[in-house]
Design an enzyme around this catalytic site. Structure first.
Site, PDB file in Angstrom:
ATOM      1  N   LYS A  68      20.542   5.822  73.548  1.00 54.37           N
ATOM      2  CA  LYS A  68      20.038   4.772  72.653  1.00 54.37           C
ATOM      3  C   LYS A  68      19.683   5.291  71.258  1.00 54.37           C
ATOM      4  O   LYS A  68      19.721   4.550  70.290  1.00 54.37           O
ATOM      5  CB  LYS A  68      18.797   4.103  73.261  1.00 54.37           C
ATOM      6  CG  LYS A  68      19.106   3.206  74.440  1.00 54.37           C
ATOM      7  CD  LYS A  68      17.850   2.538  74.965  1.00 54.37           C
ATOM      8  CE  LYS A  68      18.125   1.830  76.268  1.00 54.37           C
ATOM      9  NZ  LYS A  68      16.948   1.159  76.829  1.00 54.37           N
ATOM     10  N   GLY A 128       9.290   7.810  76.537  1.00 54.81           N
ATOM     11  CA  GLY A 128      10.735   7.979  76.346  1.00 54.81           C
ATOM     12  C   GLY A 128      11.309   6.821  75.538  1.00 54.81           C
ATOM     13  O   GLY A 128      10.598   6.149  74.780  1.00 54.81           O
ATOM     14  N   TYR A 221      12.853  -1.923  87.717  1.00 54.33           N
ATOM     15  CA  TYR A 221      13.331  -3.277  88.030  1.00 54.33           C
ATOM     16  C   TYR A 221      12.905  -3.820  89.390  1.00 54.33           C
ATOM     17  O   TYR A 221      13.257  -4.936  89.733  1.00 54.33           O
ATOM     18  CB  TYR A 221      14.870  -3.316  87.966  1.00 54.33           C
ATOM     19  CG  TYR A 221      15.453  -2.498  86.843  1.00 54.33           C
ATOM     20  CD1 TYR A 221      15.192  -2.840  85.527  1.00 54.33           C
ATOM     21  CD2 TYR A 221      16.248  -1.391  87.102  1.00 54.33           C
ATOM     22  CE1 TYR A 221      15.709  -2.086  84.481  1.00 54.33           C
ATOM     23  CE2 TYR A 221      16.771  -0.633  86.054  1.00 54.33           C
ATOM     24  CZ  TYR A 221      16.491  -0.987  84.755  1.00 54.33           C
ATOM     25  OH  TYR A 221      17.005  -0.239  83.723  1.00 54.33           O
TER      26      TYR A 221
HETATM   27  P1  NAP Z   1      13.326   8.287  79.376  1.00 54.76           P
HETATM   28  O1  NAP Z   1      13.719   8.157  77.937  1.00 54.76           O
HETATM   29  O2  NAP Z   1      13.976   9.301  80.229  1.00 54.76           O
HETATM   30  O3  NAP Z   1      11.713   8.567  79.370  1.00 54.76           O
HETATM   31  C1  NAP Z   1      10.988   8.754  80.557  1.00 54.76           C
HETATM   32  C2  NAP Z   1       9.542   9.110  80.237  1.00 54.76           C
HETATM   33  O4  NAP Z   1       8.909   9.358  81.504  1.00 54.76           O
HETATM   34  C3  NAP Z   1       9.358  10.393  79.423  1.00 54.76           C
HETATM   35  O5  NAP Z   1       8.188  10.294  78.651  1.00 54.76           O
HETATM   36  C4  NAP Z   1       9.191  11.464  80.516  1.00 54.76           C
HETATM   37  O6  NAP Z   1       8.455  12.588  80.125  1.00 54.76           O
HETATM   38  C5  NAP Z   1       8.384  10.681  81.530  1.00 54.76           C
HETATM   39  N1  NAP Z   1       8.519  11.267  82.852  1.00 54.76           N
HETATM   40  C6  NAP Z   1       9.674  11.503  83.530  1.00 54.76           C
HETATM   41  N2  NAP Z   1       9.392  12.037  84.733  1.00 54.76           N
HETATM   42  C7  NAP Z   1       8.028  12.166  84.800  1.00 54.76           C
HETATM   43  C8  NAP Z   1       7.142  12.662  85.772  1.00 54.76           C
HETATM   44  N3  NAP Z   1       7.588  13.159  86.932  1.00 54.76           N
HETATM   45  N4  NAP Z   1       5.808  12.642  85.499  1.00 54.76           N
HETATM   46  C9  NAP Z   1       5.348  12.149  84.318  1.00 54.76           C
HETATM   47  N5  NAP Z   1       6.156  11.667  83.356  1.00 54.76           N
HETATM   48  C10 NAP Z   1       7.476  11.665  83.600  1.00 54.76           C
HETATM   49  O7  NAP Z   1      13.481   6.904  80.126  1.00 54.76           O
HETATM   50  P2  NAP Z   1      13.319   5.427  79.522  1.00 54.76           P
HETATM   51  O8  NAP Z   1      14.591   4.959  78.941  1.00 54.76           O
HETATM   52  O9  NAP Z   1      12.111   5.395  78.650  1.00 54.76           O
HETATM   53  O10 NAP Z   1      13.080   4.586  80.857  1.00 54.76           O
HETATM   54  C11 NAP Z   1      11.873   4.694  81.565  1.00 54.76           C
HETATM   55  C12 NAP Z   1      11.856   3.717  82.735  1.00 54.76           C
HETATM   56  O11 NAP Z   1      11.930   2.387  82.247  1.00 54.76           O
HETATM   57  C13 NAP Z   1      13.030   3.899  83.690  1.00 54.76           C
HETATM   58  O12 NAP Z   1      12.568   3.707  84.995  1.00 54.76           O
HETATM   59  C14 NAP Z   1      13.980   2.782  83.290  1.00 54.76           C
HETATM   60  O13 NAP Z   1      14.772   2.365  84.386  1.00 54.76           O
HETATM   61  C15 NAP Z   1      12.990   1.705  82.880  1.00 54.76           C
HETATM   62  N6  NAP Z   1      13.556   0.731  81.905  1.00 54.76           N
HETATM   63  C16 NAP Z   1      13.523  -0.564  82.224  1.00 54.76           C
HETATM   64  C17 NAP Z   1      14.011  -1.510  81.327  1.00 54.76           C
HETATM   65  C18 NAP Z   1      13.990  -2.956  81.698  1.00 54.76           C
HETATM   66  O14 NAP Z   1      14.714  -3.749  81.083  1.00 54.76           O
HETATM   67  N7  NAP Z   1      13.189  -3.353  82.664  1.00 54.76           N
HETATM   68  C19 NAP Z   1      14.534  -1.115  80.097  1.00 54.76           C
HETATM   69  C20 NAP Z   1      14.525   0.255  79.797  1.00 54.76           C
HETATM   70  C21 NAP Z   1      14.042   1.165  80.715  1.00 54.76           C
HETATM   71  P3  NAP Z   1       9.169  13.903  79.538  1.00 54.76           P
HETATM   72  O15 NAP Z   1       9.601  13.522  78.166  1.00 54.76           O
HETATM   73  O16 NAP Z   1       8.079  14.915  79.585  1.00 54.76           O
HETATM   74  O17 NAP Z   1      10.327  14.193  80.453  1.00 54.76           O
END
Ligand code: NAP
Length: 272
Positions: A68, A128, A221
């Site tokens: 993105k 993220g 989701y």
């Molecule tokens: P991303 O860019 O990979 O960011 C994930 C975030 O979570 C980062 O801050 C990461 O920290 C943290 N994280 C990952 N594993 C962790 C752990 N074990 N303990 C603590 N923090 C952790 O992902 P994203 O795009 O933001 O998406 C995040 C979630 O939102 C996903 O589940 C995705 O499916 C969901 N989402 C949903 C929608 C919707 O339309 N409903 C839209 C977008 C995303 P680090 O940077 O330290 O790794």
């Protein structure tokens, strides 16, 4: 044979579990528009080599993890929201020009309709790509303060967008983090999804300490353990499925020029 209809798809990696094709194809069918929406998985090592040839041969794309932000340099024009958020999840490609939009903002905003957050404290867990759109939406909803709880504060500081009007504080997420000041708590980590299905971003005692009228929102989701536990202590919950469908429907209107009607949202929702 050259396809006649709209050529659409989702770009990301991995895409095995993406529900976007079923949701978007249901939307196209509802609108009676000839077209097809498929998965375009490009692994990170091959992104720069393969992306231009993909952008040449489609009319529109959704962009998901991990591209993105990386896609921005390939765009000819971006919506002001993309500039504020620093990420695009929807591309419209016409006459060789690529325009970027962010419909995650819209999906998140709309999913909170009826929840008054003005002058309230909100906590987000994770910083993220999704958190970037959420933070900008919360600023526009006029919350008083945003706490962002993360495992790596230095990394989060560099990843979050700059807010002009709202106080934002990055905090270390730990078992002693106290989120009882927050009217809304949002999980934007993958904790609770896939192989992390049995994990929660908060401990039981932290969930029990939340305000009685707090809303717990998980961007994942499906019904996660976090939401199940929050419901058990009587809290209102929202899962990410509404946001998923709303952002998808908004993307479809960018590609088709059609109206974002409740009927379209309902048709796309049924497919998910
Ligand atoms: P991303 O860019 O990979 O960011 C994930 C975030 O979570 C980062 O801050 C990461 O920290 C943290 N994280 C990952 N594993 C962790 C752990 N074990 N303990 C603590 N923090 C952790 O992902 P994203 O795009 O933001 O998406 C995040 C979630 O939102 C996903 O589940 C995705 O499916 C969901 N989402 C949903 C929608 C919707 O339309 N409903 C839209 C977008 C995303 P680090 O940077 O330290 O790794």
């Amino acid at each position: 044979m050259i396809p006649q209809g709209l050529r659409l798809g989702v770009l990301g990696s991995p895409l095995a579990h993406s529900k976007s094709p079923q949701i978007q194809n249901a939307g196209l069918k509802f609108l009676g528009i000839d077209g097809d929406y498929v998965k375009y998985e490009i692994v990170p090592d091959e992104f720069d080599r393969k992306i231009r040839s993909l952008l040449c041969c489609v009319d529109g794309l959704n962009v998901t993890i991990p591209y993105k932000e990386k896609i921005l340099k390939y765009l000819n024009r971006v919506d002001p929201l993309v500039e504020r958020i620093g990420a695009a999840n929807t591309l419209v490609i016409k006459d060789g020009q690529i325009h970027g939009y962010n419909t995650d903002y819209y999906g998140f905003m709309e999913s909170l309709r009826g929840v008054d957050l003005q002058d309230q404290v909100v906590s987000i867990i994770g910083a993220g790509g999704a958190a970037r759109a959420v933070v900008i939406a919360l600023e526009d909803l006029k919350v008083s303060k945003i706490n962002v709880y993360v495992r790596n504060p230095e990394k989060a500081d560099g990843n979050l967008p700059y807010l002009k009007k709202t106080d934002l504080e990055v905090k270390l997420l730990s078992e002693t983090s106290d989120l009882s000041d927050s009217a809304l708590i949002i999980n934007s980590t993958p904790l609770g999804q896939g192989r992390l299905q049995s994990s929660m971003p908060l401990e039981h005692h932290q969930i029990r300490r939340l305000q009685k009228n707090a809303v717990v929102y998980d961007l994942i989701y499906s019904k996660t353990m976090l939401l199940e536990e929050a419901e058990q202590v009587g809290l209102r919950t929202i899962d990410g499925s509404q946001m998923l469908v709303l952002q998808a429907a908004k993307s479809l209107t960018h590609w088709t020029g059609r109206e974002l009607s409740p009927e379209l949202i309902a048709a796309m929702s049924l497919a998910h």
